[in-house]
Design a protein around this motif. Structure first.
Motif, mmCIF file in Angstrom:
data_model
loop_
_atom_site.group_PDB
_atom_site.id
_atom_site.type_symbol
_atom_site.label_atom_id
_atom_site.label_comp_id
_atom_site.label_asym_id
_atom_site.label_seq_id
_atom_site.Cartn_x
_atom_site.Cartn_y
_atom_site.Cartn_z
ATOM 1 N N ARG A 287 0.157 4.896 -6.735
ATOM 2 C CA ARG A 287 -1.278 5.032 -6.543
ATOM 3 C C ARG A 287 -2.007 5.429 -7.822
ATOM 4 O O ARG A 287 -3.139 5.896 -7.782
ATOM 5 C CB ARG A 287 -1.556 6.062 -5.446
ATOM 6 C CG ARG A 287 -0.903 5.710 -4.127
ATOM 7 C CD ARG A 287 -1.352 6.613 -2.999
ATOM 8 N NE ARG A 287 -0.741 6.228 -1.745
ATOM 9 C CZ ARG A 287 -1.057 6.740 -0.565
ATOM 10 N NH1 ARG A 287 -1.999 7.690 -0.497
ATOM 11 N NH2 ARG A 287 -0.456 6.334 0.533
ATOM 12 N N ILE B 91 -3.873 -0.254 -4.194
ATOM 13 C CA ILE B 91 -4.955 -1.063 -3.624
ATOM 14 C C ILE B 91 -5.063 -2.401 -4.338
ATOM 15 O O ILE B 91 -5.220 -3.457 -3.714
ATOM 16 C CB ILE B 91 -6.289 -0.290 -3.697
ATOM 17 C CG1 ILE B 91 -6.270 0.868 -2.704
ATOM 18 C CG2 ILE B 91 -7.467 -1.216 -3.431
ATOM 19 C CD1 ILE B 91 -7.531 1.702 -2.715
ATOM 20 N N PHE C 76 -5.722 0.457 6.225
ATOM 21 C CA PHE C 76 -5.233 1.381 5.204
ATOM 22 C C PHE C 76 -6.358 2.051 4.409
ATOM 23 O O PHE C 76 -6.217 3.197 3.993
ATOM 24 C CB PHE C 76 -4.294 0.645 4.248
ATOM 25 C CG PHE C 76 -3.092 0.058 4.931
ATOM 26 C CD1 PHE C 76 -2.007 0.857 5.260
ATOM 27 C CD2 PHE C 76 -3.046 -1.278 5.264
ATOM 28 C CE1 PHE C 76 -0.899 0.331 5.900
ATOM 29 C CE2 PHE C 76 -1.942 -1.825 5.902
ATOM 30 C CZ PHE C 76 -0.862 -1.013 6.223
ATOM 31 N N TRP C 77 -7.456 1.354 4.170
ATOM 32 C CA TRP C 77 -8.537 1.937 3.391
ATOM 33 C C TRP C 77 -9.836 1.199 3.702
ATOM 34 O O TRP C 77 -9.808 0.118 4.292
ATOM 35 C CB TRP C 77 -8.240 1.903 1.896
ATOM 36 C CG TRP C 77 -7.910 0.545 1.342
ATOM 37 C CD1 TRP C 77 -6.728 -0.127 1.454
ATOM 38 C CD2 TRP C 77 -8.778 -0.327 0.610
ATOM 39 N NE1 TRP C 77 -6.798 -1.357 0.846
ATOM 40 C CE2 TRP C 77 -8.038 -1.508 0.306
ATOM 41 C CE3 TRP C 77 -10.085 -0.222 0.154
ATOM 42 C CZ2 TRP C 77 -8.568 -2.567 -0.404
ATOM 43 C CZ3 TRP C 77 -10.634 -1.285 -0.569
ATOM 44 C CH2 TRP C 77 -9.880 -2.433 -0.845
ATOM 45 N N GLN C 78 -10.938 1.799 3.298
ATOM 46 C CA GLN C 78 -12.258 1.251 3.605
ATOM 47 C C GLN C 78 -12.889 0.623 2.363
ATOM 48 O O GLN C 78 -13.317 1.330 1.455
ATOM 49 C CB GLN C 78 -13.175 2.352 4.131
ATOM 50 C CG GLN C 78 -14.629 1.920 4.332
ATOM 51 C CD GLN C 78 -14.790 0.847 5.389
ATOM 52 O OE1 GLN C 78 -14.377 1.028 6.526
ATOM 53 N NE2 GLN C 78 -15.366 -0.285 5.015
ATOM 54 N N ARG D 200 -8.169 -3.181 6.268
ATOM 55 C CA ARG D 200 -9.030 -2.101 6.754
ATOM 56 C C ARG D 200 -8.229 -0.986 7.423
ATOM 57 O O ARG D 200 -8.675 0.172 7.467
ATOM 58 C CB ARG D 200 -10.064 -2.692 7.729
ATOM 59 C CG ARG D 200 -10.981 -1.660 8.372
ATOM 60 C CD ARG D 200 -11.807 -0.953 7.323
ATOM 61 N NE ARG D 200 -12.606 0.112 7.925
ATOM 62 C CZ ARG D 200 -12.176 1.345 8.169
ATOM 63 N NH1 ARG D 200 -10.919 1.687 7.846
ATOM 64 N NH2 ARG D 200 -12.954 2.240 8.726
ATOM 65 N N TYR E 109 0.806 -1.215 0.000
ATOM 66 C CA TYR E 109 0.000 0.000 0.000
ATOM 67 C C TYR E 109 0.842 1.270 0.000
ATOM 68 O O TYR E 109 0.511 2.253 -0.664
ATOM 69 C CB TYR E 109 -0.925 0.003 1.221
ATOM 70 C CG TYR E 109 -1.924 1.139 1.203
ATOM 71 C CD1 TYR E 109 -3.108 1.026 0.493
ATOM 72 C CD2 TYR E 109 -1.662 2.324 1.899
ATOM 73 C CE1 TYR E 109 -4.023 2.073 0.465
ATOM 74 C CE2 TYR E 109 -2.572 3.370 1.871
ATOM 75 C CZ TYR E 109 -3.747 3.241 1.161
ATOM 76 O OH TYR E 109 -4.637 4.279 1.129
ATOM 77 N N ASP F 257 -7.157 2.277 -7.508
ATOM 78 C CA ASP F 257 -5.778 2.724 -7.328
ATOM 79 C C ASP F 257 -4.826 1.538 -7.392
ATOM 80 O O ASP F 257 -5.121 0.454 -6.857
ATOM 81 C CB ASP F 257 -5.620 3.426 -5.979
ATOM 82 C CG ASP F 257 -6.340 4.763 -5.945
ATOM 83 O OD1 ASP F 257 -6.753 5.236 -7.027
ATOM 84 O OD2 ASP F 257 -6.478 5.333 -4.853
ATOM 85 N N ARG G 284 -14.695 -1.521 -4.513
ATOM 86 C CA ARG G 284 -15.268 -0.284 -5.034
ATOM 87 C C ARG G 284 -16.771 -0.299 -5.279
ATOM 88 O O ARG G 284 -17.364 0.743 -5.531
ATOM 89 C CB ARG G 284 -14.559 0.076 -6.352
ATOM 90 C CG ARG G 284 -13.149 0.622 -6.155
ATOM 91 C CD ARG G 284 -13.226 1.993 -5.504
ATOM 92 N NE ARG G 284 -11.923 2.569 -5.208
ATOM 93 C CZ ARG G 284 -11.346 2.556 -4.025
ATOM 94 N NH1 ARG G 284 -11.956 1.967 -3.009
ATOM 95 N NH2 ARG G 284 -10.179 3.127 -3.819
#
Length: 260
Positions: free
Chosen positions: A27, A47, A116-118, A114, A22, A44, A198
């Motif tokens: 990105r 991701i 790092f990102w949702q 989770r 990550y 990204d 997404r």
């Protein structure tokens, strides 16, 4: 639990790999045709690398873990069969271990993602990683039943998983949307994981595809285990004379279980 190397890989390698994927990867948005939603999505790059890396690392760790556990317990399994232990119960115990291990490791990896990102659907992502782990755990059991060399088994797991997951990465393979890839073992699981990132939809058919692969690997593993140990039921080896010393020697019943 006795496989300390596997535990170290789970506890330390998974978060290390997810962190590096990550934070170090570019990105840059990557377009990807998602067949589970029949549309092109943009994810990204870091991701997507994290998703494919998580799937690949879980496939390797669970595959190795189940391969080694099944391979190293083979002699003791045969002694249990000669003593009258039901073969079906022995096989089901191995797959119960696989279910629990895959669920725990998939949940652990999902929690780290989770951080790092949702994802749009966190539960779907956990389910996708769980299904991918089940597939390669079943591969590990199957290979342990048909191969005598641990090196050969590990090499096959590495190469198959590398081709399987690597070809579905749109960064490494611009043709990752090719419909021919749907025949790969983790195709359904990867499509579900990409959807979870997404989109707020549930690709039931692709999760079912992954489960079909997992059940197929489990069925082949069960059949291979049964064929390899068909002469080891109680009394069968003495009656037929087919059970040699390497399979189920009578003296082996005097030995204890494997040393931890």
């Amino acid at each position: 639990m006795r496989n300390r190397l596997a535990l170290v890989l789970v506890v330390f390698f998974i978060p290390l790999w997810l962190t590096l994927a990550y934070t170090v990867s570019a990105r840059t948005p990557v377009p990807f045709f998602l067949r589970a939603a029949d549309r092109t999505i943009t994810v990204d790059g870091n991701i997507f690398i994290q998703l494919t890396g998580a799937m690949h690392s879980l496939a390797l760790i669970i595959g190795f873990m189940m391969f080694l556990a099944t391979s190293q317990s083979a002699d003791f399994d045969r002694r249990l069969l000669r003593a009258g232990y039901p073969q079906l119960c022995l096989v089901l115990a191995k797959y119960a271990t696989l279910l629990l291990t895959a669920a725990a490791v998939a949940l652990y990896a999902t929690v780290w993602i989770r951080v790092f990102w949702q994802p749009e659907r966190l539960g779907l992502l956990a389910a996708a990683l769980f299904v991918g782990s089940l597939i390669y755990g079943g591969v590990g059991v199957m290979l342990a039943a048909v191969l005598r060399s641990e090196l050969a088994g590990m090499f096959l797991i590495i190469m198959v998983s590398f081709l399987d997951v690597g070809l579905q990465n749109p960064i490494a393979n611009p043709a990752a949307g090719n419909p021919a890839l749907r025949f790969l073992p983790t195709y359904g699981a990867m499509q579900s994981a990409a959807t979870a990132a997404r989109l707020n939809v549930l690709p039931w058919s692709y999760l079912a595809l992954g489960l079909c692969w997992a059940l197929t690997m489990a069925a082949i593993g069960m059949a291979s285990f049964a064929v390899r140990n068909r002469h080891c039921s109680r009394g069968n080896g003495r009656a037929t004379g087919l059970a040699g010393p390497t399979l189920c020697a009578p003296g082996a019943l005097m030995k204890g279980p494997p040393t931890p």
